[in-house]
Design a protein around this motif. Structure first.
Motif, short mmCIF file in Angstrom:
data_model
loop_
_atom_site.label_atom_id
_atom_site.label_comp_id
_atom_site.label_asym_id
_atom_site.label_seq_id
_atom_site.Cartn_x
_atom_site.Cartn_y
_atom_site.Cartn_z
N ARG A 334 115.06 47.89 54.93
CA ARG A 334 115.95 48.78 54.19
C ARG A 334 117.21 49.12 54.99
O ARG A 334 118.29 49.25 54.41
CB ARG A 334 115.20 50.06 53.80
CG ARG A 334 115.98 50.99 52.89
CD ARG A 334 115.19 52.23 52.56
NE ARG A 334 113.96 51.93 51.85
CZ ARG A 334 112.76 51.97 52.40
NH1 ARG A 334 112.61 52.32 53.69
NH2 ARG A 334 111.68 51.68 51.70
N GLN A 335 117.09 49.27 56.27
CA GLN A 335 118.21 49.70 57.10
C GLN A 335 119.07 48.55 57.60
O GLN A 335 120.13 48.80 58.20
CB GLN A 335 117.69 50.51 58.29
CG GLN A 335 116.98 51.80 57.91
CD GLN A 335 116.32 52.47 59.09
OE1 GLN A 335 116.49 52.04 60.24
NE2 GLN A 335 115.55 53.53 58.82
N ASN A 336 118.66 47.31 57.37
CA ASN A 336 119.42 46.15 57.86
C ASN A 336 119.93 45.26 56.74
O ASN A 336 120.16 44.07 56.96
CB ASN A 336 118.54 45.34 58.82
CG ASN A 336 118.32 46.04 60.15
OD1 ASN A 336 119.09 45.86 61.09
ND2 ASN A 336 117.28 46.85 60.23
N GLY A 337 120.11 45.82 55.56
CA GLY A 337 120.74 45.08 54.48
C GLY A 337 119.83 44.22 53.65
O GLY A 337 120.32 43.32 52.92
N TYR A 338 118.52 44.43 53.69
CA TYR A 338 117.57 43.63 52.91
C TYR A 338 116.87 44.48 51.86
O TYR A 338 115.69 44.28 51.56
CB TYR A 338 116.53 42.99 53.83
CG TYR A 338 117.12 42.04 54.85
CD1 TYR A 338 117.48 40.75 54.50
CD2 TYR A 338 117.32 42.46 56.16
CE1 TYR A 338 118.03 39.88 55.42
CE2 TYR A 338 117.87 41.59 57.10
CZ TYR A 338 118.23 40.31 56.73
OH TYR A 338 118.77 39.45 57.66
N GLN A 339 117.60 45.44 51.29
CA GLN A 339 117.01 46.30 50.28
C GLN A 339 116.61 45.51 49.03
O GLN A 339 115.56 45.77 48.43
CB GLN A 339 118.00 47.41 49.90
CG GLN A 339 117.52 48.35 48.82
CD GLN A 339 116.34 49.20 49.27
OE1 GLN A 339 116.23 49.53 50.44
NE2 GLN A 339 115.46 49.55 48.33
N ASP A 340 117.45 44.55 48.62
CA ASP A 340 117.11 43.74 47.44
C ASP A 340 115.88 42.88 47.71
O ASP A 340 115.05 42.66 46.83
CB ASP A 340 118.30 42.87 47.04
CG ASP A 340 118.75 41.95 48.17
OD1 ASP A 340 118.45 42.29 49.36
OD2 ASP A 340 119.39 40.93 47.90
#
Length: 422
Positions: A334-340
């Motif tokens: 979530r914090q490294n741009g992989y929320q999707d």
């Protein structure tokens, strides 16, 4: 004109006719113009051609000769509203009958260029023959008495799972199996998941050992070839599927495995460039590609896998330590741009040791379901065949373990047709 020999006579006004003229008598008429509609560009009708004749008005006028007046007609009452069927009939008639200047008639069958045969694919058809049950008391009742009660609810649920797994995966769909802690069963889950996908779908499934610390994926799936992913990348003459097949091993469920380089003889670790080059080659020949990743997320190989995969499996052991590692993995994504990508992930709680764990598994499932879509937290039971550490055969797994792996495959297959894939 006066006739010779007779004195001229003065013409007087004739009385109104009182009888119908007999045969041979001509009725006095006058010529009237014919009213024609104006041609294109004209504002007034054309002149009369003098071909229409109209009788003269020779009757007298006055109060005695006025025709009797008629009483005014009552105002028409509004017509009652037509029934719904008549309204739709009028609407359909208006659709089928074009107005002046419109194009060809348009009907409901031609709107949108839909064929009538295509609509039949959505019509439900009931079969008169039931499929007999293959297990349980329904099966034995059918064997002994030929009384067919059909499939059991459990068999119908399994058929629904298989239907979801058979969804079409556009392009080459890639799934990564991650876990921050070793010994949680990532490799065993990769083999079992790939075997279920291959057996149910029937197409080409490939699992790649992407562990930079020397994984044992080929040993758990059944090694048939000594070739590795390094040998595949060194071959520059790959143009057919059979060329790729020479470097892979295949188990009894037709799952193919591409092993990593031997850790004792490898000159360097498996990195992101190796993953990208390997997937660019095999994606032309395999529908699904699974990656058995290492225990860290900061390795270049892990970053390369995260950059290309469309689905993710986060594996945790059924312990408080394993639960923390899975939670850290979700927070890192979530914090490294992989929320999707987290929205297309599944969490697996794996019982790697027998006995009751030191954590409330049901409460753990509820906590993880807050971060992933519903139905994507799978609890795997302890299995003696997997704990033996030998080659994994799908038929030797317990029925409960097979069902949970099938549910995991179905949950991942639900994303095959989503547009926000990488």
């Amino acid at each position: 004109m006066p006739v010779a020999g007779n004195p001229p006579q003065t013409q007087t006004a004739a009385a109104p006719p009182t009888a119908t003229p007999s045969a041979g008598q001509n009725e006095t008429t006058t010529q009237m113009p014919i009213a024609r509609p104006p041609l294109a560009g004209q504002t007034s009708p054309p002149p009369a051609n003098g071909l229409l004749r109209q009788p003269q008005q020779t009757g007298q006028t006055g109060a005695r000769f006025e025709p009797p007046r008629q009483a005014p007609a009552p105002a028409p009452r509004p017509a009652p509203a037509p029934p719904p069927s008549a309204h739709f009939a009028e609407v359909s008639q208006e659709i089928e009958t074009p107005w002046a200047g419109q194009l060809a008639p348009t009907s409901a069958a031609t709107i949108g260029n839909h064929r009538a045969i295509d609509a039949l694919s959505h019509v439900g058809v009931k079969t008169a023959v039931k499929m007999p049950s293959q297990r349980g008391w329904r099966h034995w009742l059918y064997v002994l008495t030929r009384i067919n009660l059909g499939l059991s609810p459990d068999e119908l649920y399994e058929m629904e799972l298989h239907t979801r797994i058979r969804r079409n995966a556009r392009d080459s769909y890639q799934i990564g199996i991650f876990g921050l802690k070793g010994g949680v069963g990532k490799t065993a889950i990769t083999v079992a998941l790939g075997s279920v996908l291959s057996r149910v779908r029937g197409d080409r499934i490939l699992a790649i050992d992407a562990d930079p610390d020397g994984g044992n994926l080929a040993d758990r799936a059944g090694r048939q070839s000594a070739a590795t992913v390094a040998d595949l990348l060194a071959d520059k003459e790959l143009s057919r599927y059979n060329d790729i097949r020479a470097y892979t091993s295949m188990n009894s469920a037709n799952l193919e495995v591409l092993s990593s380089e031997d850790y004792s003889t490898a000159r360097r670790a498996f990195n992101d460039e190796d993953w990208k080059n390997a997937t660019s080659i095999v994606s032309r020949y395999y529908n699904l590609v699974l990656a058995d990743c290492g225990a860290g997320l900061f390795h270049p190989a892990a970053r390369g896998v995260l950059a290309t995969v469309s689905g993710l499996v986060i594996v945790a052991s059924a312990s408080i330590d394993g639960a923390r590692q899975a939670a850290v993995t979700m927070d890192w994504l979530r914090q490294n741009g992989y929320q999707d990508l987290l929205g297309r992930s599944c969490v697996v709680i794996n019982h790697v040791v027998p006995g009751k764990p030191n954590i409330d598994v049901e409460d753990l499932v509820q906590q993880f379901e807050r971060h992933v879509p519903p139905g994507r937290v799978i609890v795997l039971p302890y299995d003696k065949h997997i704990a033996a550490g030998t080659e994994i055969q799908l038929d030797l797994l317990s029925r409960k373990f097979q069902r949970r792996i099938t549910e995991l495959a179905a949950a991942l297959s639900d994303d095959f047709d989503r547009l926000e894939r990488r």
